[in-house]
Design an enzyme around this catalytic site. Sequence first.
Site, mmCIF file in Angstrom:
data_model
loop_
_atom_site.group_PDB
_atom_site.id
_atom_site.type_symbol
_atom_site.label_atom_id
_atom_site.label_comp_id
_atom_site.label_asym_id
_atom_site.label_seq_id
_atom_site.Cartn_x
_atom_site.Cartn_y
_atom_site.Cartn_z
ATOM 1 N N GLU A 343 -32.884 46.835 -23.243
ATOM 2 C CA GLU A 343 -34.232 47.297 -22.883
ATOM 3 C C GLU A 343 -35.261 46.708 -23.836
ATOM 4 O O GLU A 343 -36.353 46.322 -23.432
ATOM 5 C CB GLU A 343 -34.296 48.831 -22.931
ATOM 6 C CG GLU A 343 -35.601 49.407 -22.372
ATOM 7 C CD GLU A 343 -36.695 49.597 -23.402
ATOM 8 O OE1 GLU A 343 -37.826 49.881 -22.998
ATOM 9 O OE2 GLU A 343 -36.456 49.439 -24.625
ATOM 10 N N GLU A 344 -34.906 46.645 -25.128
ATOM 11 C CA GLU A 344 -35.925 46.356 -26.145
ATOM 12 C C GLU A 344 -36.465 44.929 -26.084
ATOM 13 O O GLU A 344 -37.640 44.706 -26.312
ATOM 14 C CB GLU A 344 -35.364 46.634 -27.546
ATOM 15 C CG GLU A 344 -35.034 48.097 -27.803
ATOM 16 C CD GLU A 344 -36.275 48.983 -27.857
ATOM 17 O OE1 GLU A 344 -37.387 48.489 -27.633
ATOM 18 O OE2 GLU A 344 -36.099 50.190 -28.119
#
Length: 489
Positions: A343-344
Site C-alpha cells: 500500500e505504502e
Amino acid sequence: VPPDSRPCPGLPRRMFVPGLLAAALALAPATPIRAATANPAPAVPADVAVPPADAARIAGAALASDRAWRRLSELCDGIGHRLSGSAALDRAVAWARAAMVEDGLDSVWLQPVKVPRWVRGQESATLVEPMPLELPMLGLGRSVGTPKGGITAPVVAVSSFDEMAALPPERVRGRIVLWNVPFTTYGQTVRYRSRGANEASRRGAVASLVRAIGPTGLRTPHTGNMAAYNDSFPRIPGAALSAEDTDMIQRLLDRGTGVKVRLSMQADTLPDGVSHNVIGELRGRERPDEIVVVGGHLDSWDVGQGAHDDGGGCVIAMESLRLLKELGLRPRRTLRVVLWTNEENGARGAKAYADSIGTRQRHVAAIESDGGVERVVGFGFRLLKAGTDSTDAGATARLVERARPLSRLLAGIDAAAIDGDGGGTDIEPLMKLGVPGIAHQTTMERYFQRHHTAADVMSHVDPLELRRNVAAFAIMSWALAEMPGTLVP
Ligand SMILES: [Zn+2]
C-alpha cells in the site's frame, strides 16, 4: 492512509461523543446509557436486520480477549517494520498466513504481487552554515540518492507552489528547496512530499526537503512516497526534516542569515520483487459466492514498527474472522480477509486483488481498517461514480441511509457514527468496480503525529482501544455478511 477528505481528522467527533455520554448519564443516571434515548428507534427494514443478540456476543468476546494484542506484538516486536521488497515483509506474509491457518479459516492462500523495491541506505542531513548541526531526517520513498560526499548547497524556503513559481530563477537554481508548509490536513500538505522534488527540479534546484507531513511532534521527520520523477527534469533527491528544524531554518533565513545544508543519501531503487496478498475466508452458509472483503495493509514504511499504520488494521481484521469462527457464527455470505501488500509505495497489492476477482463471485462490500488503533467512532460508507475515483453523492447518501440501522448494533460500544466518508487506498480499485467502500473510523487524534515515523510503535497502541476496535470491526463485518439483503439492493 485513510481517505483524505476528512477535514481535521476526528476532532469534532471526539468532542461530540463525551458530550453525548455526559448528557445521557445526566438524563438517566440509574439506567443504562442506551435506555436514555428519548424516542423509540424506528423499525429496522427486514432486509438489513441482523440479530442484535449475536452482535452483543461478538462484542463480549472481543472485549474479553487479549488475542489481538498478542498478535500485534508478534508482528511489531517479532518482525518489525516491513517495506515492500524486504525480507521482513516476506516474514510477515508467512506469519499472517500461518495465523489464519491456526485460526481455522476455511481456506487461506497467498496471491503473488510484483512490488517495487526501494532501499534507504545510509543517509544524513547536516546544517553546515551558520553552524554545524546534525538534523534528524528521513529520505522519501522512490527518491534517488546523492552523489558520494553528498550535496552541499544554500537553502531557499518556500511555503507553497505559488510562492516557488514567483521566485526569480537565480533564487532557486543550484539551491536546496525547503518546502515549509505547516500541517493542516494530510490531503492538503502531502502534495509537497509527492511533488516537491519535481517542482524544485523544474526550477533548477539540486535537492528538495519537505517539512514533516504531520503536526509538530517531538522533532520527528516523517517519510512517505514521492510521485514518479518527471523525466523532463533532472532527478533530484527528496527528504523530510522535522517541523522544529524547519522552523529554525525559516527563522534564520528570515533574519537574513545564510543557511547551507549537506544532504547525503544512498537511496536506490532495485528491480521489482515478488510479495503476496495474504487472503483467508469463512465461507458463507447460504450465499458463498457473495463476498464481503475486510482488511488492512501488511506492508509498512521502513521505520518504527508499522503498529498503527497498518499492523493494527491487519490484526483487527484477522481477529474479527477468528472470533466469528470461535463463536460458531457462520455468516450467510462469505467473509474474506485480505491483507494487502505494497500500500505504502505502489498500491500494487490492491490492484492485483481487484484484477483477480472475476465475475463468478460478487463483491457486495469492502471494509478497510487503516486509520490507526485509536478510539473507534464508527464507519464511513461511500460509492464512486462507475469507473472513476469521484464520489457519487446521491448513491452515497442512499447507501448511508441504508447502513444507518446497523449503527444500533454498535451503540453499546460507543462506535455508532455512520457517515459518507468511506474508502481506503486498498479498496479503491474495488470501489471503481461499483463495490461500496467502507472505512473503519477512529478519532485519529494522534495518528498523523506518528504516521510514517520511527514513533509508530506498539507502545503507542492502547490495548483496551484495540479490543474495542476489534469489537466494532467484527460486528460490522458480520452484519454485512449476515444481513438478508445487500447494501446496494
Ligand atoms: Zn496505512
